[in-house]
Design a protein around this motif. Structure first.
Motif, PDB file in Angstrom:
ATOM      1  N   ALA A  26       0.829  -1.207   0.000  1.00 30.57           N
ATOM      2  CA  ALA A  26       0.000   0.000   0.000  1.00 30.57           C
ATOM      3  C   ALA A  26       0.867   1.262   0.000  1.00 30.57           C
ATOM      4  O   ALA A  26       0.608   2.205  -0.738  1.00 30.57           O
ATOM      5  CB  ALA A  26      -0.938  -0.003   1.205  1.00 30.57           C
ATOM      6  N   VAL A  74       2.324   1.770  -3.461  1.00 26.29           N
ATOM      7  CA  VAL A  74       1.363   2.327  -4.412  1.00 26.29           C
ATOM      8  C   VAL A  74       1.245   3.825  -4.173  1.00 26.29           C
ATOM      9  O   VAL A  74       1.230   4.621  -5.106  1.00 26.29           O
ATOM     10  CB  VAL A  74      -0.010   1.630  -4.270  1.00 26.29           C
ATOM     11  CG1 VAL A  74      -1.051   2.335  -5.113  1.00 26.29           C
ATOM     12  CG2 VAL A  74       0.090   0.170  -4.689  1.00 26.29           C
ATOM     13  N   GLY A  89      -8.596   1.205  -7.902  1.00 27.36           N
ATOM     14  CA  GLY A  89      -7.206   1.601  -8.113  1.00 27.36           C
ATOM     15  C   GLY A  89      -6.873   2.915  -7.435  1.00 27.36           C
ATOM     16  O   GLY A  89      -5.717   3.187  -7.130  1.00 27.36           O
ATOM     17  N   TYR A 137      -7.869   3.709  -4.505  1.00 27.43           N
ATOM     18  CA  TYR A 137      -8.119   3.530  -3.067  1.00 27.43           C
ATOM     19  C   TYR A 137      -7.133   4.307  -2.204  1.00 27.43           C
ATOM     20  O   TYR A 137      -7.507   4.980  -1.257  1.00 27.43           O
ATOM     21  CB  TYR A 137      -8.064   2.044  -2.705  1.00 27.43           C
ATOM     22  CG  TYR A 137      -8.379   1.802  -1.253  1.00 27.43           C
ATOM     23  CD1 TYR A 137      -9.698   1.653  -0.824  1.00 27.43           C
ATOM     24  CD2 TYR A 137      -7.370   1.735  -0.295  1.00 27.43           C
ATOM     25  CE1 TYR A 137     -10.000   1.454   0.494  1.00 27.43           C
ATOM     26  CE2 TYR A 137      -7.675   1.543   1.038  1.00 27.43           C
ATOM     27  CZ  TYR A 137      -8.987   1.399   1.430  1.00 27.43           C
ATOM     28  OH  TYR A 137      -9.286   1.208   2.753  1.00 27.43           O
ATOM     29  N   THR A 138      -5.857   4.218  -2.561  1.00 26.56           N
ATOM     30  CA  THR A 138      -4.840   4.840  -1.706  1.00 26.56           C
ATOM     31  C   THR A 138      -4.913   6.362  -1.736  1.00 26.56           C
ATOM     32  O   THR A 138      -4.258   7.017  -0.953  1.00 26.56           O
ATOM     33  CB  THR A 138      -3.423   4.438  -2.154  1.00 26.56           C
ATOM     34  OG1 THR A 138      -3.343   4.632  -3.555  1.00 26.56           O
ATOM     35  CG2 THR A 138      -3.114   3.007  -1.828  1.00 26.56           C
ATOM     36  N   GLY A 154      -7.413   8.095  -1.002  1.00 25.61           N
ATOM     37  CA  GLY A 154      -8.337   8.611  -0.007  1.00 25.61           C
ATOM     38  C   GLY A 154      -9.742   8.748  -0.530  1.00 25.61           C
ATOM     39  O   GLY A 154     -10.063   8.246  -1.598  1.00 25.61           O
TER      40      GLY A 154
END
Lengths: 274, 301
Positions: A88, A91, A117, A119-120, A122
């Motif tokens: 994570a 990414v 894709g 997601y990281t 926020g």
């Protein structure tokens, strides 16, 4: 159209002499070193089981989920060690892996796949919609199929979804594993064209593992050949494509005409890479 | 309405509504199984723990909503703690190991809840009496408990909330992604452990709702943990991975159980309600081993 981004000389990724062991006993990589310069497409070539996928997973740190471990050496991303970072974090910092066999979320729609894709990044941040539109510009076919369940889309569409999904994280570097697997030659060409476009227009660097040496070397700036967990050869893409040994072993033709099977065998024995 | 028909409707409705209660428990199993592939045997003791915590707080004079909020927080924290201490160290272990761990967890939770709150049974009141609705019994001669109707509404609301959460939110989407493909979820940067903690927390919330409903029906006591066993046939019928499956499975089990008790039971001298559900589930296993709504594996040819 944005200007062509010239490759800079500093490496975005350096893998320095790494050793990978699975399950505490199986030694898969025996000291692999390679480098990707910022803005380059680098191909990682080799036969089945040579260690291509393992190298990529060592970089993206997906190894631990398969009981693999980097036991020696180090991996630098923009000069910083990343071999302890979680997938994570990686990414978030800009390294994304597109896994072999696509691995789309089968029960999610194409668009939902793309959104995961991001997601990281926020909670639905301002940029995500724009990013989605950008992905659709590169892959118009995905826009048509946006509401289809991913599991029911074609292999090519799934490969596009997987690459698009990685793009949603705004990566600087994509680790692309076996993009040609199971696709018709025409589609493979199409995918590689888009990879080149992403590389030139978005400035994304690529490290791609491929068994299809022929096409990989046509698009790659630089290539490494892996055999039995070691780098046995490296060079510029064009240079490798011209190399007699590469032609013999990986491109499937030889300059000296037909040889009998026996000749080839002895030839191989003599020319063992070291 | 002729008495025979009215009686049939009454039994059927009672069964369906009881089925909703089973579905409530089954939901907790489905959530965790879907996201992490773990069959959480401890779901029943989570139901017990939630109900006991709530009832103990209200008996100490806490306001209803405050007690509910605090219990909810306790269940969420419990879920996160379980993920940290039990599941995280066992990640990548075979499924059977994880299953055994949840069996251990069952007994720890049961012991813990009785250690904290004592082991005497409690009655639970939510302000809705478990009595037949007047006008139904007078006009149509059908007795249906108003609490059953209330429980059905609560279950419906819960499912609606979960559906919105799963379909519309970023975390919900990530949950479904993890359920589909762990590896790919990792690769796109979804931290599995956060997601698992969230799933356990949500399962804790579902356990709380189920615990309240069952607590009103049967009282809050140790036997509440066995409601988990009632969820098993529901899961076998509905499929382990499907929320709609859990609901449909619950309804089927509830209805057949009650109908069988009333119409088939007398042939065997009664008392078949408690095991008939398992017979139905076994028959289902023979015909449709993946359950009614078991995840369809998408195979491209």
């Amino acid at each position: 159209m944005s200007a062509v981004i010239k490759p800079k000389t500093d490496p975005i990724l350096s893998v320095i002499n790494i050793e990978v062991i699975y399950d505490h006993v199986i030694l898969v990589l025996k000291g692999v070193s390679l480098e990707v310069l910022d803005g380059q497409i680098v191909a990682l070539l080799g036969a089945n089981g040579a260690g291509k996928t393992t190298t990529l997973k060592a970089i993206s740190n997906l190894l631990r989920a398969e009981r693999g471990e980097v036991t020696k050496g180090m991996i630098l991303y923009r000069g910083e060690r990343i071999d302890r970072s979680s997938p994570a974090e990686l990414v978030k910092r800009g390294i994304c892996q597109v896994m072999e066999g696509r691995h789309c979320f089968q029960h999610l729609t194409v668009e939902e796949n793309l959104l995961t894709g991001a997601y990281t990044r926020g909670y639905i941040a301002s940029g995500v919609r724009e990013e989605l539109e950008k992905v659709y510009r590169y892959f118009p076919r995905l826009k048509e199929r946006r509401h289809a369940q991913s599991g029911y889309t074609s292999g090519g569409e799934q490969q596009m979804t997987a690459i698009g999904r990685a793009l949603m994280a705004r990566p600087r570097m994509i680790l692309l594993d076996e993009p040609s697997m199971g696709l018709a030659p025409q589609l493979v060409e199409e995918i590689f064209e888009i990879v080149r476009e992403l590389n030139r227009k978005e400035g994304v660097s690529f490290l791609l593992a491929e068994q299809n040496t022929n096409i990989a070397l046509r698009y790659a700036d630089y290539g490494y050949i892996l055999e039995n967990g070691r780098v046995v050869m490296d060079g510029e893409g064009r240079e490798l494509a011209e190399n007699e040994d590469v032609k013999e072993f990986y491109l499937g033709f030889s300059s000296a005409g037909r040889r009998s099977f026996r000749d080839v065998k002895s030839y191989r024995r003599r020319k063992r890479w070291l | 309405m002729p008495t025979q028909v009215a009686f049939f409707v009454e039994v059927l409705a009672g069964g369906l509504l009881a089925g909703v209660m089973y579905a409530l428990v089954a939901l907790g199993f489905v959530l965790i199984y879907k996201a992490s592939g773990v069959f959480n045997f401890a779901q029943g003791s989570m139901v017990f723990f939630a109900a006991l915590t709530f009832v103990s707080l209200t008996e100490r004079g806490w306001n209803f909503w405050l007690a509910l909020a605090v219990t909810l927080v306790v269940m969420v924290v419990l879920g996160v703690v379980i993920e940290r201490t039990v599941l995280r160290p066992l990640v990548n272990q075979p499924q059977i190991t994880l299953f055994m761990a949840t069996i251990g967890l069952t007994f720890v939770l049961e012991g813990l809840s009785q250690l904290i709150w004592g082991s005497q049974p409690h009655g639970l009141e939510l302000g809705i009496a478990d009595v037949p609705i007047d006008w139904l019994s007078q006009k149509l001669n059908i007795n249906i408990s108003q609490f059953d109707i209330f429980a059905a509404f609560v279950a419906g609301a819960l499912v609606a909330v979960l559906a919105v959460f799963f379909q519309k939110t970023r975390i919900g989407r990530a949950l479904r992604a993890v359920a589909d493909d762990h590896q790919a979820a990792l690769a796109v940067g979804i931290p599995l452990q956060h997601i698992w903690a969230i799933v356990w927390a949500v399962a804790g919330f579902v356990a709380l709702v189920a615990g309240l409903m069952w607590g009103v029906r049967n009282g809050v006591q140790y036997a509440l943990t066995f409601t988990a066993l009632k969820a098993l046939p529901v899961l076998l019928i509905g499929g382990f991975e499907s929320i709609p499956g859990a609901i449909i499975g619950g309804l089927i089990i509830g209805a057949t159980e009650k109908l069988a008790e009333v119409y088939v039971g007398p042939m065997f001298g009664g008392g078949i309600e408690s095991w008939f559900a398992y017979v139905v589930a076994l028959l289902f296993l023979l015909v449709r081993p993946e359950g009614l709504y078991g995840e369809k594996h998408i195979d491209r040819v």
